[in-house]
Scaffold this active site. Structure first.
Site, PDB file in Angstrom:
ATOM      1  N   HIS A 268      -2.163  -2.475  -9.473  1.00  0.00           N
ATOM      2  CA  HIS A 268      -3.134  -1.853  -8.576  1.00  0.00           C
ATOM      3  C   HIS A 268      -4.372  -2.733  -8.534  1.00  0.00           C
ATOM      4  O   HIS A 268      -4.757  -3.296  -9.545  1.00  0.00           O
ATOM      5  CB  HIS A 268      -3.496  -0.449  -9.075  1.00  0.00           C
TER       6      HIS A 268
ATOM      7  N   ASP B 284       2.792   5.615  -6.955  1.00  0.00           N
ATOM      8  CA  ASP B 284       4.052   5.579  -6.223  1.00  0.00           C
ATOM      9  C   ASP B 284       5.273   5.425  -7.107  1.00  0.00           C
ATOM     10  O   ASP B 284       6.396   5.558  -6.636  1.00  0.00           O
ATOM     11  CB  ASP B 284       4.032   4.431  -5.203  1.00  0.00           C
TER      12      ASP B 284
ATOM     13  N   HIS C  29       0.872  -1.188   0.000  1.00  0.00           N
ATOM     14  CA  HIS C  29       0.000   0.000   0.000  1.00  0.00           C
ATOM     15  C   HIS C  29       0.908   1.238   0.000  1.00  0.00           C
ATOM     16  O   HIS C  29       1.692   1.436  -0.914  1.00  0.00           O
ATOM     17  CB  HIS C  29      -0.917  -0.100   1.235  1.00  0.00           C
TER      18      HIS C  29
HETATM   19  N1  ACO Z   1       5.148  -7.100  -9.944  1.00  0.00           N
HETATM   20  C1  ACO Z   1       5.055  -8.326 -10.485  1.00  0.00           C
HETATM   21  N2  ACO Z   1       3.916  -9.042 -10.574  1.00  0.00           N
HETATM   22  C2  ACO Z   1       2.808  -8.468 -10.096  1.00  0.00           C
HETATM   23  C3  ACO Z   1       2.815  -7.173  -9.510  1.00  0.00           C
HETATM   24  C4  ACO Z   1       4.041  -6.492  -9.459  1.00  0.00           C
HETATM   25  N3  ACO Z   1       4.118  -5.276  -8.913  1.00  0.00           N
HETATM   26  N4  ACO Z   1       1.567  -6.850  -9.112  1.00  0.00           N
HETATM   27  C5  ACO Z   1       0.803  -7.904  -9.430  1.00  0.00           C
HETATM   28  N5  ACO Z   1       1.541  -8.874 -10.019  1.00  0.00           N
HETATM   29  C6  ACO Z   1       1.058 -10.148 -10.560  1.00  0.00           C
HETATM   30  C7  ACO Z   1       0.697 -11.117  -9.435  1.00  0.00           C
HETATM   31  O1  ACO Z   1       1.809 -11.900  -9.070  1.00  0.00           O
HETATM   32  C8  ACO Z   1      -0.397 -11.927 -10.115  1.00  0.00           C
HETATM   33  O2  ACO Z   1       0.216 -12.823 -11.009  1.00  0.00           O
HETATM   34  P1  ACO Z   1      -0.445 -14.299 -11.283  1.00  0.00           P
HETATM   35  O3  ACO Z   1      -1.802 -14.013 -11.867  1.00  0.00           O
HETATM   36  O4  ACO Z   1       0.496 -14.949 -12.220  1.00  0.00           O
HETATM   37  O5  ACO Z   1      -0.532 -14.950  -9.942  1.00  0.00           O
HETATM   38  C9  ACO Z   1      -1.139 -10.882 -10.957  1.00  0.00           C
HETATM   39  O6  ACO Z   1      -0.157  -9.881 -11.260  1.00  0.00           O
HETATM   40  C10 ACO Z   1      -2.332 -10.241 -10.248  1.00  0.00           C
HETATM   41  O7  ACO Z   1      -1.858  -9.638  -9.061  1.00  0.00           O
HETATM   42  P2  ACO Z   1      -2.591  -9.665  -7.659  1.00  0.00           P
HETATM   43  O8  ACO Z   1      -1.559  -9.749  -6.589  1.00  0.00           O
HETATM   44  O9  ACO Z   1      -3.682 -10.682  -7.656  1.00  0.00           O
HETATM   45  O10 ACO Z   1      -3.253  -8.235  -7.670  1.00  0.00           O
HETATM   46  P3  ACO Z   1      -3.864  -7.510  -6.407  1.00  0.00           P
HETATM   47  O11 ACO Z   1      -4.946  -6.641  -6.930  1.00  0.00           O
HETATM   48  O12 ACO Z   1      -4.224  -8.462  -5.340  1.00  0.00           O
HETATM   49  O13 ACO Z   1      -2.640  -6.633  -5.849  1.00  0.00           O
HETATM   50  C11 ACO Z   1      -1.096  -4.848  -5.537  1.00  0.00           C
HETATM   51  C12 ACO Z   1      -2.457  -5.283  -6.134  1.00  0.00           C
HETATM   52  C13 ACO Z   1      -1.011  -5.273  -4.073  1.00  0.00           C
HETATM   53  C14 ACO Z   1      -1.018  -3.336  -5.615  1.00  0.00           C
HETATM   54  C15 ACO Z   1       0.039  -5.499  -6.357  1.00  0.00           C
HETATM   55  O14 ACO Z   1      -0.073  -5.130  -7.716  1.00  0.00           O
HETATM   56  C16 ACO Z   1       1.420  -5.117  -5.817  1.00  0.00           C
HETATM   57  O15 ACO Z   1       1.880  -5.722  -4.858  1.00  0.00           O
HETATM   58  N6  ACO Z   1       2.110  -4.115  -6.448  1.00  0.00           N
HETATM   59  C17 ACO Z   1       3.413  -3.700  -5.985  1.00  0.00           C
HETATM   60  C18 ACO Z   1       3.287  -2.838  -4.738  1.00  0.00           C
HETATM   61  C19 ACO Z   1       2.750  -1.458  -5.049  1.00  0.00           C
HETATM   62  O16 ACO Z   1       3.221  -0.742  -5.925  1.00  0.00           O
HETATM   63  N7  ACO Z   1       1.760  -1.056  -4.226  1.00  0.00           N
HETATM   64  C20 ACO Z   1       1.149   0.280  -4.330  1.00  0.00           C
HETATM   65  C21 ACO Z   1      -0.295   0.144  -4.711  1.00  0.00           C
HETATM   66  S1  ACO Z   1      -0.958   1.735  -4.999  1.00  0.00           S
HETATM   67  C22 ACO Z   1      -1.165   2.397  -3.479  1.00  0.00           C
HETATM   68  O17 ACO Z   1      -1.400   1.798  -2.488  1.00  0.00           O
HETATM   69  C23 ACO Z   1      -0.988   3.805  -3.466  1.00  0.00           C
END
Ligand code: ACO
Length: 426
Positions: A305, A362, A264
């Protein structure tokens, strides 16, 4: 009501479920009645669950739309000010000149923190993470403002809202000053909100700090871009804590704790750590390979996201601000070059395309914060400061309307009932 009705069929039972329409966004199915039929609904992570009704912020993640009280974020970020956005979020309408003047005046009246509060800081180690300090200090505010903790009293709620918005920059700057061992700097109320914050961060008793208007504007824009984001994890945490009738300072402290995580608000800090780890453009390909290798556990921080599956509109404005600030300051940051290369590779890679992963707010904010001189471990504190009006607006909206204590149910998969066996017999 939407005039539509959903029908849920479970075996030979049929359950009619009412549906509601909002002004924008998908219709929702009211699933409350399934409880009377002996079922729970199941949606871990609230992927498809509307937890409340709200009039504050609308997001269309597929189209990359973000509206606060109906106004597009791009317009607010480029034409408004953070204080005006705070007013908008809290009150539902943009202020006229007299209302704005009154709001500013009220904020300025509350920028100082109780003198006693500084002793809280002294209880922390100087190398504590500033989010740990901020979380503790904001929670402690409830120990200072007994006069306004009646959540049923709209005036009390209002004064708590003003106090929080006014004091957050002071508290955030004090977190920084404490960590570097410098004296706290008192607010200077003739300055605007963001300039005041920068001065409290960077002035010392020996040298006053002349605020660079480009940096103040960039800071203000960063605050605007973080001001609210619908029912995200920290806002939902604030609502959940608030649903128990906890006081607003305790609720916001809960929000700060939830924001800290790297999935987050902690992502802005994690992005710069990631860029440092990658080092140079020549290592980008290798890093992207690691990200795609699930066994490696590496994520591309600042990408992806839960809601935006097209682009994050805040990231666009943030990138533009980043270019403006670095150009105005004449800074050539190799980490910006690295970030752009990383973005380019990721946006053309099948892994990211198929999963609809785009840069989020971010991805660029850290580079601007670094250019302003904000240290890495304070990035999430800046996010918390910016998000405060959103948290309060949601808390206010909930308390001013009928609500129930938030109490989800579960799919239990643990042991079935069994008898206790004494220690000697085990
Ligand atoms: N890098 C690599 N792979 C990713 C990333 C990433 N940043 N984000 C998602 N994925 C992949 C997951 O591994 C998953 O792959 P799969 O289908 O092969 O298992 C797929 O994309 C879907 O991802 P989920 O984790 O199911 O997506 P979710 O909606 O639950 O998570 C989140 C969203 C937590 C923001 C995630 O994208 C993440 O961790 N991003 C990196 C951290 C980040 O930048 N957070 C800031 C969010 S914005 C904010 O709070 C202001």
């Amino acid at each position: 009501m939407s005039g539509k009705q959903a029908k849920l069929t479970v075996g030979d039972q049929s359950i009619d479920l009412p549906m509601y329409s909002g002004t924008l966004g998908p219709d929702v199915i009211d699933v409350k009645d399934v409880l009377a039929k002996g079922f729970f609904t199941y949606d871990p992570g609230f992927m498809a669950t509307a937890s409340c009704e709200s009039k504050i912020t609308f997001i269309d993640g597929d189209k990359g739309i973000l509206l606060h009280r109906g106004y597009p974020i791009e317009q607010l970020a480029t034409q408004s000010t953070y204080e005006e956005v705070c007013y908008l979020l809290l009150n539902g309408e943009l202020p006229n000149q007299a209302q704005m003047q009154d709001f500013r005046h009220r904020i300025k009246n509350h920028t100082m923190v109780h003198e006693q509060l500084q002793f809280f800081y002294r209880g922390f180690r100087r190398d504590a993470h500033p989010m740990a300090v901020m979380c503790g200090v904001v929670g402690a505010l409830s120990a200072f403002y007994h006069d306004s903790l009646d959540i049923r009293n709209p005036e009390h709620r209002q004064i708590s809202a003003i106090r929080l918005i006014a004091k957050m920059p002071t508290i955030a700057a004090m977190c920084y000053k404490y960590s570097v061992g410098q004296p706290f700097v008192y607010p200077k109320n003739e300055l605007d909100y963001s300039s005041n914050f920068l001065r409290m961060m960077f002035a010392t008793p020996c040298d006053d700090y002349e605020v660079n208007p480009i940096l103040a504007r960039a800071m203000d824009r960063i605050f605007i871009l973080h001001a609210d984001h619908e029912q995200n994890a920290s806002t939902s945490t604030v609502r959940m804590a608030g649903s128990t009738d906890a006081n607003p300072f305790a609720c916001i402290a809960a929000g700060i704790a939830a924001l800290w995580g790297p999935s987050h608000g902690g992502a802005n800090e994690a992005v710069l750590r990631m860029l440092s780890e990658i080092g140079t453009v020549k290592n980008v390909d290798d890093f992207v390979r690691r990200v795609k290798d699930k066994s490696d556990g590496t994520k591309l921080m600042g990408f992806g996201h839960r809601v935006y599956k097209n682009f994050d509109p805040r990231a666009k404005v943030m990138k533009q601000t980043c270019d403006e600030v670095l150009t105005a300051l004449g800074i050539q940051d190799p980490q910006l070059e690295l970030a752009m290369k990383l973005e380019e590779i990721a946006l053309n890679d099948e892994y990211f395309i198929s999963r609809k992963l785009y840069p989020n707010v971010d991805f660029y904010s850290g580079i601007i914060l670094k250019a302003i001189g904000i240290p890495l471990n304070l990035f999430t504190v800046i996010f918390a400061l910016g998000r405060t009006p959103g948290w309060i607006a949601h808390w206010q909206e909930m308390i001013a309307n009928p609500y129930k204590i938030a109490r989800p149910r579960q799919l239990y998969t643990g042991a079935v009932q069994r008898d206790y066996v004494s220690l000697q017999q085990r």
